[in-house]
Design an enzyme around this catalytic site. Structure first.
Site, PDB file in Angstrom:
ATOM      1  N   ASP A 447      37.296  25.944  42.435  1.00  0.00           N
ATOM      2  CA  ASP A 447      37.849  26.730  41.332  1.00  0.00           C
ATOM      3  C   ASP A 447      38.788  25.885  40.471  1.00  0.00           C
ATOM      4  O   ASP A 447      39.227  24.790  40.853  1.00  0.00           O
ATOM      5  CB  ASP A 447      38.597  27.947  41.890  1.00  0.00           C
ATOM      6  CG  ASP A 447      38.489  29.174  40.991  1.00  0.00           C
ATOM      7  OD1 ASP A 447      38.241  29.002  39.784  1.00  0.00           O
ATOM      8  OD2 ASP A 447      38.665  30.297  41.501  1.00  0.00           O
ATOM      9  N   ASP A 515      34.207  36.267  36.063  1.00  0.00           N
ATOM     10  CA  ASP A 515      34.969  37.125  36.977  1.00  0.00           C
ATOM     11  C   ASP A 515      34.653  38.602  36.752  1.00  0.00           C
ATOM     12  O   ASP A 515      35.046  39.453  37.553  1.00  0.00           O
ATOM     13  CB  ASP A 515      36.468  36.902  36.781  1.00  0.00           C
ATOM     14  CG  ASP A 515      36.976  35.667  37.511  1.00  0.00           C
ATOM     15  OD1 ASP A 515      36.215  35.082  38.305  1.00  0.00           O
ATOM     16  OD2 ASP A 515      38.134  35.277  37.281  1.00  0.00           O
TER      17      ASP A 515
END
Length: 692
Positions: A447, A515
């Site tokens: 990430d 997301d």
């Protein structure tokens, strides 16, 4: 295929349907000749004898015709290359030689020199995609590269060019928009240190193309840092597209004697099959040449984040793992919260060792337990970041990007490590290599949850190089880890789709698309994503309803699964709260996905209807099989829902649909029977077709 004229001054690269040609004049000016339908070398040579346009006051005859415009000399178009020395700015190139490799995808190298600086233009045709990049080798006095773009693409003279691009923001990435191109420049890019949620580094231009007909020119940049693509319609209406690493012209790198720089690849594609044909060509190219191990199926995964967030334990993960295995999940991923003092987003980043309170014996016991359940095991990391509340930062506060005498800006309570530093690179290598060696880990979700803001390096004589060297170090670290741990797969994530491009895709097995896991929102995001990238890398999760992470929307398990089955299927809901009926239904959807997975992940995509309200659908074709995923987003006034006209099938063959028991011939209409349910429930369905 590469062909060269007898005088060695015209070069022609050809793929299955397209060609690209350049020509060197007697005055050492490299001119663009052709990019479009396939042509013969004799045709390219005929184009080469055409004169440049007549001189017009206040204009340059080279603008719009040069293959790689530079700063210096009689030029006014945007320069792809800008160089500064202590004595002068700009360059004056002289052709030295060319080199050519054999084979169907052989590389062409055109070498030019200005004093001690050598410029090499690289070309390679793969399928119908032209890969272009530049290398600069300095053998003279130190110089500064203010700008070094990968390529300039020149389009044929047409009227009414239309520009398509992918724009967005966090949780709303990859949304397709198109507009007429006007005189002047349209500049897309990122000043954030990573690819960004705001734009994907891709553009497409056409004049009258539809989804399956018409000419489309597309360009995509393979770079995971700050970047810029400028689309310019010049005064004579010619169009050029220039792109490369870095956003502005304030300086990329300093090259001392003996140093060199290679730009990222800026790839271009011509297709006469409309936007759908262009997408299928991009997908085939990436599966063949970009994505590691693209012929392997990506497994169905479960990710623990939405179920647990930071409140995790070994026992709790075991409970989720048992439920995930029971519905057919193949890869179980422990997300954030397993390391250091990571009980919230305020601490722990940088300390990549298991939290002893949560995993007292490390990760190996939980990994072994997951393997015993028949699943692979994965973890989440964010190596490029550090929390001020961490052992790493307390030991090395100088390892972050910062400007002296200025506040260190925190986003999500974290700072960006200066990955351009060799000591930071070696620290991360030691931490991550040790982690992957300590337990049987099969997968890493990598990430990147904030942008650059204070990109300073006080101790370095040329601190702005960190914008380039951070990305080069990221690539080097991923390459090194993949070589040392060949069985580990990697996923690129940046708060969703903030780092998706051909560069990172060459080093990761899939990407986290957004997301936003709302299944209705995802249709538009996935539609835009598919313009350039294949379903084989597009991770999509089924999460809980209502969608508590974003919008509170309620959706059926059917709609959530069919939406996610258009890519690499994952499950991210709290399985501990799902009912037995929901778990049983989920198991059926997972089993169905495994059956159609070869078509979705490796087949040819046809976008039957875009997600603009009402009915939308995609179709995947591979060999004698096809699968259609359809969604009914709305139905007004009881109006009938139109049938779907399928694509990519043999018009002389018959196909049986397993869901409707109908037999169709050729370009068929699929009467799907979709309708919205009670209380406005959205409709969704999967249809499998096989040639008979």
């Amino acid at each position: 295929m590469l062909e060269i004229s007898a005088n060695g001054r015209t070069w022609l690269l050809s793929g299955p349907t397209s060609s690209y040609a350049v020509h060197l004049t007697e005055g050492d000016e490299l001119l663009h000749l052709h990019w479009g339908p396939r042509l013969a070398l004799a045709d390219a040579e005929a184009l080469a004898v055409r004169p440049l346009p007549d001189y017009r006051p206040f204009e340059s005859q080279l603008d719009g015709h040069e293959e790689y415009p530079v700063e210096g000399g009689p030029r006014f178009a945007r320069p792809a290359l800008s160089v500064r020395t202590d004595e002068r700015r700009g360059t004056e190139w002289h052709f030295e030689a060319y080199e050519a490799d054999g084979g169907d995808d052989g590389e062409l190298r055109l070498r030019f020199r200005d004093g001690g600086l050598t410029l090499t233009l690289h070309y390679r045709m793969r399928h119908d995609v032209v890969e272009r990049w530049v290398t600069l080798d300095n053998e003279g006095a130190a110089l500064e590269l203010l700008r070094a773009d990968s390529a300039t693409w020149t389009l044929p003279e047409r009227e009414d060019w239309r520009l398509s691009q992918l724009h967005g923001r966090w949780a709303a990435e990859s949304r397709l928009t198109s507009s007429l191109l006007t005189y002047g420049e349209k500049v897309l890019g990122s000043r954030r240190g990573h690819t960004g949620h705001q734009h994907l580094p891709w553009v497409a231009l056409d004049t009258d193309a539809t989804e399956e007909r018409g000419e489309v020119y597309g360009c995509a940049l393979g770079w995971s840092g700050s970047w810029r693509i400028a689309v310019a319609q010049l005064a004579d209406a010619r169009v050029q597209i220039t792109g490369g690493a870095g956003y502005d012209d304030s300086g990329l790198l300093r090259l001392d004697a003996g140093e060199s720089y290679a730009t990222p690849v800026f790839a271009g594609l011509w297709s006469d099959g409309g936007f759908g044909g262009a997408s299928r060509a991009w997908h085939a190219y990436q599966r063949a040449y970009v994505i590691p191990d693209a012929d392997r199926d990506r497994p169905v995964l479960f990710n623990s984040w939405e179920a647990t967030e930071f409140d995790i334990s070994e026992e709790q993960q075991g409970t989720l793992a048992r439920r995930a295995a029971a519905i057919g999940v193949e890869l179980f991923v422990v997300d954030d919260g397993w390391f250091g003092k990571r009980t919230s987003d305020r601490a722990g980043l940088g300390d990549w060792t298991p939290n002893p309170d949560r995993f007292p014996n490390g990760l190996k016991p939980v990994a072994d337990y997951v393997h015993a359940l028949g699943m692979q095991f994965g973890i989440w990391v964010e190596p490029e970041m550090v929390n001020p509340d961490s052992e790493l930062y307390r030991a090395h506060p100088d390892w972050v990007q910062f400007q002296p005498g200025r506040k260190r800006t925190e986003f999500r309570n974290q700072l960006v490590l200066n990955l351009a530093r060799e000591d930071v690179q070696e620290y991360l290598w030691g931490q991550l290599d040790g982690l992957l060696s300590s337990a049987p880990i099969d997968y890493v979700k990598w990430d990147f949850n904030r942008c650059f803001t204070d990109a300073g390096w006080p101790d370095d004589p040329y601190p702005q190089r960190l914008w380039i060297d951070h990305v080069r170090a990221l690539y080097g670290l991923l390459d090194r880890l993949r070589a040392a741990h060949p069985g580990v797969a990697f996923e690129s994530c940046s708060g969703g789709g903030g780092r998706i491009d051909l560069g990172i895709l060459g080093r990761t097995d899939q990407v986290w698309t957004s997301d936003n896991t709302d299944p209705l929102d995802r249709l538009a995001i996935q539609h835009g994503f598919s313009q350039i990238h294949p379903a084989r890398v597009m991770a999509a999760w089924v999460t809980d309803s209502p969608n508590t992470q974003l919008n509170g929307r309620v959706s059926s398990l059917r709609f959530r699964f069919v939406s996610s089955m258009a890519g690499v299927l994952g499950v991210g809901g709290d399985l501990a709260q799902w009912t037995e009926e929901e778990l049983a239904e989920a198991g059926e959807w997972v089993a169905l996905y495994k059956e159609i997975r070869p078509l979705v992940q490796h087949g040819d995509l046809y976008r039957l209807r875009p997600p603009r309200g009402g009915l939308s659908a995609v179709q995947y074709v591979r060999g004698d099989e096809a699968v259609v995923l359809a969604w009914l987003q709305a139905q007004s006034y009881g109006e009938p829902v139109p049938a779907l006209r399928l694509q990519g099938l043999d018009p002389t063959a018959s196909y049986e649909c397993r869901e409707t028991d109908e037999v169709h011939r050729g370009a068929v209409l699929l009467h799907h029977g979709l309708r919205t349910g009670l209380h406005g429930d959205l409709g969704a369905a999967v249809f499998r077709l096989r040639r008979i």
